[in-house]
Design a protein around this motif. Structure first.
Motif, PDB file in Angstrom:
ATOM      1  N   CYS A 252      54.701   9.606  91.969  1.00  0.00           N
ATOM      2  CA  CYS A 252      53.160  10.141  92.542  1.00  0.00           C
ATOM      3  C   CYS A 252      53.144  11.297  91.976  1.00  0.00           C
ATOM      4  CB  CYS A 252      53.302  10.101  94.179  1.00  0.00           C
ATOM      5  SG  CYS A 252      53.195   8.549  94.991  1.00  0.00           S
ATOM      6  N   LEU A 253      54.388  12.171  91.739  1.00  0.00           N
ATOM      7  CA  LEU A 253      54.150  13.611  91.060  1.00  0.00           C
ATOM      8  C   LEU A 253      53.708  13.344  89.571  1.00  0.00           C
ATOM      9  CD1 LEU A 253      57.004  15.342  92.933  1.00  0.00           C
ATOM     10  CD2 LEU A 253      54.631  15.898  93.163  1.00  0.00           C
ATOM     11  N   ALA A 254      54.342  12.419  88.918  1.00  0.00           N
ATOM     12  CA  ALA A 254      53.921  12.321  87.362  1.00  0.00           C
ATOM     13  C   ALA A 254      52.511  11.850  87.430  1.00  0.00           C
ATOM     14  CB  ALA A 254      55.023  11.034  87.078  1.00  0.00           C
ATOM     15  N   LEU A 255      52.243  10.918  88.277  1.00  0.00           N
ATOM     16  CA  LEU A 255      50.839  10.497  88.016  1.00  0.00           C
ATOM     17  C   LEU A 255      49.797  11.403  88.711  1.00  0.00           C
ATOM     18  CD1 LEU A 255      49.200   7.871  87.563  1.00  0.00           C
ATOM     19  CD2 LEU A 255      49.157   7.419  90.255  1.00  0.00           C
ATOM     20  N   SER A 256      50.121  12.434  89.345  1.00  0.00           N
ATOM     21  CA  SER A 256      49.206  13.644  89.715  1.00  0.00           C
ATOM     22  C   SER A 256      48.904  14.494  88.589  1.00  0.00           C
ATOM     23  CB  SER A 256      50.018  14.664  90.634  1.00  0.00           C
ATOM     24  OG  SER A 256      51.237  15.433  90.332  1.00  0.00           O
ATOM     25  N   ARG A 257      49.750  14.376  87.409  1.00  0.00           N
ATOM     26  CA  ARG A 257      49.440  15.184  86.067  1.00  0.00           C
ATOM     27  C   ARG A 257      48.382  14.352  85.334  1.00  0.00           C
ATOM     28  NH1 ARG A 257      54.564  16.376  87.458  1.00  0.00           N
ATOM     29  NH2 ARG A 257      55.448  14.651  86.003  1.00  0.00           N
TER      30      ARG A 257
ATOM     31  N   ALA B 119      44.938  12.831  83.788  1.00  0.00           N
ATOM     32  CA  ALA B 119      43.732  13.228  83.039  1.00  0.00           C
ATOM     33  C   ALA B 119      42.622  12.937  84.237  1.00  0.00           C
ATOM     34  CB  ALA B 119      43.151  12.727  81.612  1.00  0.00           C
ATOM     35  N   ASN B 120      42.605  11.871  84.681  1.00  0.00           N
ATOM     36  CA  ASN B 120      41.558  11.297  85.837  1.00  0.00           C
ATOM     37  C   ASN B 120      42.082  12.233  87.203  1.00  0.00           C
ATOM     38  OD1 ASN B 120      39.979  10.297  87.872  1.00  0.00           O
ATOM     39  ND2 ASN B 120      40.549   8.050  86.951  1.00  0.00           N
ATOM     40  N   GLU B 121      40.884  13.178  87.371  1.00  0.00           N
ATOM     41  CA  GLU B 121      41.118  14.166  88.489  1.00  0.00           C
ATOM     42  C   GLU B 121      41.199  13.371  89.990  1.00  0.00           C
ATOM     43  OE1 GLU B 121      36.564  15.816  89.431  1.00  0.00           O
ATOM     44  OE2 GLU B 121      37.794  16.447  87.587  1.00  0.00           O
ATOM     45  N   HIS B 122      40.345  12.230  90.069  1.00  0.00           N
ATOM     46  CA  HIS B 122      40.502  11.500  91.429  1.00  0.00           C
ATOM     47  C   HIS B 122      41.823  11.084  91.673  1.00  0.00           C
ATOM     48  CE1 HIS B 122      36.355  12.448  92.162  1.00  0.00           C
ATOM     49  NE2 HIS B 122      35.950  11.980  90.742  1.00  0.00           N
ATOM     50  N   GLU B 123      42.280  10.434  90.339  1.00  0.00           N
ATOM     51  CA  GLU B 123      43.713   9.538  90.395  1.00  0.00           C
ATOM     52  C   GLU B 123      44.893  10.804  90.718  1.00  0.00           C
ATOM     53  OE1 GLU B 123      45.471   7.861  86.858  1.00  0.00           O
ATOM     54  OE2 GLU B 123      44.932   6.003  87.817  1.00  0.00           O
ATOM     55  N   ALA B 124      44.828  11.798  90.061  1.00  0.00           N
ATOM     56  CA  ALA B 124      45.687  12.729  90.088  1.00  0.00           C
ATOM     57  C   ALA B 124      45.476  13.488  91.699  1.00  0.00           C
ATOM     58  CB  ALA B 124      45.411  13.833  89.143  1.00  0.00           C
TER      59      ALA B 124
END
Length: 66
Positions: free
Chosen positions: A13-18, A20-25
């Motif tokens: 989750c922390l890796a995905l929070s970086r 480029a898609n702001e909603h996904e992050a």
């Protein structure tokens, strides 16, 4: 002790929070924060969980060279 699967999920989750898609992050960061609060985990705990200890035999003899 915190199960490894929870630590791995927080790491992902922390890796995905970086992303480029702001909603996904944003969603990934909220999920990571929720899991960290639920299990009492800090970012340092997550980072420390990735450290491994490895022993390697040295090809040299018992005495170090002079």
């Amino acid at each position: 002790m915190i199960p490894d699967r929870i630590l791995r999920k927080i790491e992902r989750c922390l890796a995905l929070s970086r992303s480029a898609n702001e909603h996904e992050a944003g969603t990934a960061l909220r999920q990571a924060q929720h899991l960290m609060d639920e299990y009492g985990v800090s970012e340092i705990d997550v980072a420390a969980s990735t450290i491994d200890r490895v022993a390697v035999k040295s090809p040299t003899g018992r005495k170090p060279p002079r």
